[in-house]
Design a protein around this motif. Structure first.
Motif, PDB file in Angstrom:
ATOM      1  N   THR A  60       0.832  -1.201   0.000  1.00 55.20           N
ATOM      2  CA  THR A  60       0.000   0.000   0.000  1.00 55.20           C
ATOM      3  C   THR A  60       0.866   1.250   0.000  1.00 55.20           C
ATOM      4  OG1 THR A  60      -1.817  -1.153   1.070  1.00 55.20           O
ATOM      5  CG2 THR A  60      -1.795   1.237   1.293  1.00 55.20           C
ATOM      6  N   ASN A  61       2.054   1.153   0.593  1.00 60.77           N
ATOM      7  CA  ASN A  61       2.959   2.295   0.691  1.00 60.77           C
ATOM      8  C   ASN A  61       3.974   2.380  -0.449  1.00 60.77           C
ATOM      9  OD1 ASN A  61       1.807   3.211   3.127  1.00 60.77           O
ATOM     10  ND2 ASN A  61       2.948   1.662   4.247  1.00 60.77           N
ATOM     11  N   ALA A  81      -4.489   4.551  -8.482  1.00 58.47           N
ATOM     12  CA  ALA A  81      -4.853   3.336  -9.218  1.00 58.47           C
ATOM     13  C   ALA A  81      -4.146   3.239 -10.562  1.00 58.47           C
ATOM     14  CB  ALA A  81      -6.364   3.304  -9.431  1.00 58.47           C
ATOM     15  N   ASN A  82      -3.075   4.015 -10.746  1.00 59.65           N
ATOM     16  CA  ASN A  82      -2.347   3.994 -12.016  1.00 59.65           C
ATOM     17  C   ASN A  82      -0.884   3.660 -11.802  1.00 59.65           C
ATOM     18  OD1 ASN A  82      -4.431   4.911 -13.932  1.00 59.65           O
ATOM     19  ND2 ASN A  82      -4.399   6.744 -12.669  1.00 59.65           N
ATOM     20  N   GLU A 126      -8.263  -2.327  -9.982  1.00 59.63           N
ATOM     21  CA  GLU A 126      -8.629  -3.667  -9.512  1.00 59.63           C
ATOM     22  C   GLU A 126      -7.354  -4.405  -9.126  1.00 59.63           C
ATOM     23  OE1 GLU A 126     -11.798  -4.903  -9.184  1.00 59.63           O
ATOM     24  OE2 GLU A 126     -12.451  -2.890  -9.748  1.00 59.63           O
ATOM     25  N   GLY A 127      -7.146  -4.621  -7.859  1.00 61.56           N
ATOM     26  CA  GLY A 127      -5.998  -5.401  -7.415  1.00 61.56           C
ATOM     27  C   GLY A 127      -4.669  -4.675  -7.482  1.00 61.56           C
ATOM     28  N   ARG A 128      -4.629  -3.436  -7.016  1.00 58.17           N
ATOM     29  CA  ARG A 128      -3.396  -2.646  -7.065  1.00 58.17           C
ATOM     30  C   ARG A 128      -2.237  -3.388  -6.419  1.00 58.17           C
ATOM     31  NH1 ARG A 128      -0.082   0.362  -3.864  1.00 58.17           N
ATOM     32  NH2 ARG A 128       0.782   2.280  -4.732  1.00 58.17           N
ATOM     33  N   PHE A 133       2.770  -6.641  -6.473  1.00 57.71           N
ATOM     34  CA  PHE A 133       3.459  -7.837  -5.982  1.00 57.71           C
ATOM     35  C   PHE A 133       3.967  -8.693  -7.141  1.00 57.71           C
ATOM     36  CE2 PHE A 133       3.605 -12.204  -4.303  1.00 57.71           C
ATOM     37  CZ  PHE A 133       4.505 -12.007  -3.274  1.00 57.71           C
ATOM     38  N   GLU A 134       3.193  -8.774  -8.228  1.00 57.38           N
ATOM     39  CA  GLU A 134       3.621  -9.542  -9.402  1.00 57.38           C
ATOM     40  C   GLU A 134       4.909  -8.959  -9.986  1.00 57.38           C
ATOM     41  OE1 GLU A 134       2.601 -12.494 -10.701  1.00 57.38           O
ATOM     42  OE2 GLU A 134       1.415 -12.547  -8.856  1.00 57.38           O
TER      43      GLU A 134
END
Length: 157
Positions: A60-61, A81-82, A126-128, A133-134
């Motif tokens: 998140t950070n 979200a970008n 959707e799924g930030r 993480f990916e």
């Protein structure tokens, strides 16, 4: 599990936080030792929940991620979200961005025909955190964004 289980070393580093997490689950040391000994699957599930919580908080950070390979550099800037990106590619096969020489070569040749730079933008509303993480799983490193910022300034001139 949304992310990945923390390693033993990471768990040891986060020991005080893990103790607090267990306390919020009403699990004291005696009960935890019992779970590990008698119900290892439940103990592993608790570690998985804690791991996801830590990854979620960390992701998140995250504002910047850098990924280096021999001939490519991927720079990501995460804003809400970008995700904005720069992909730097060297067409010179002798270039190695994994070395200090390769980075020095880039600074001297950034505007040459041997360097290609592409910009991108992707909506990750959707799924930030999962998207970030990916990138990290594929070798991305959380950064302070120095390279992204410098490149942004260079390209706006």
């Amino acid at each position: 599990m949304k992310y990945a289980r923390l390693t033993k070393e990471q768990l040891e580093e986060l020991h005080p936080e893990f103790i607090n997490f267990l306390a919020t689950q009403s699990i004291d040391k005696k009960e935890w030792d019992g779970l590990k000994a008698n119900k290892p699957l439940i103990a592993e599930q608790e570690i998985d929940v804690f791991s996801d919580m830590i990854w979620d908080k960390a992701l998140t950070n995250v504002n910047y991620i850098d990924h280096f390979s021999k001939n490519y550099i991927f720079l990501f800037k995460c804003v809400d979200a970008n995700v904005y990106s720069y992909v730097i590619n060297s067409t010179d096969p002798s270039t190695d961005f994994l070395s200090a020489e390769g980075i020095n070569w880039l600074s001297e040749n950034i505007f040459s025909d041997s360097v290609q730079i592409q910009q991108g933008k992707k909506d990750i509303s959707e799924g930030r955190n999962e998207s970030l993480f990916e990138i990290i799983k594929k070798g991305g490193i959380i950064s302070k964004g120095e390279l992204f910022g410098k490149l942004e300034i260079l390209l706006k001139k």
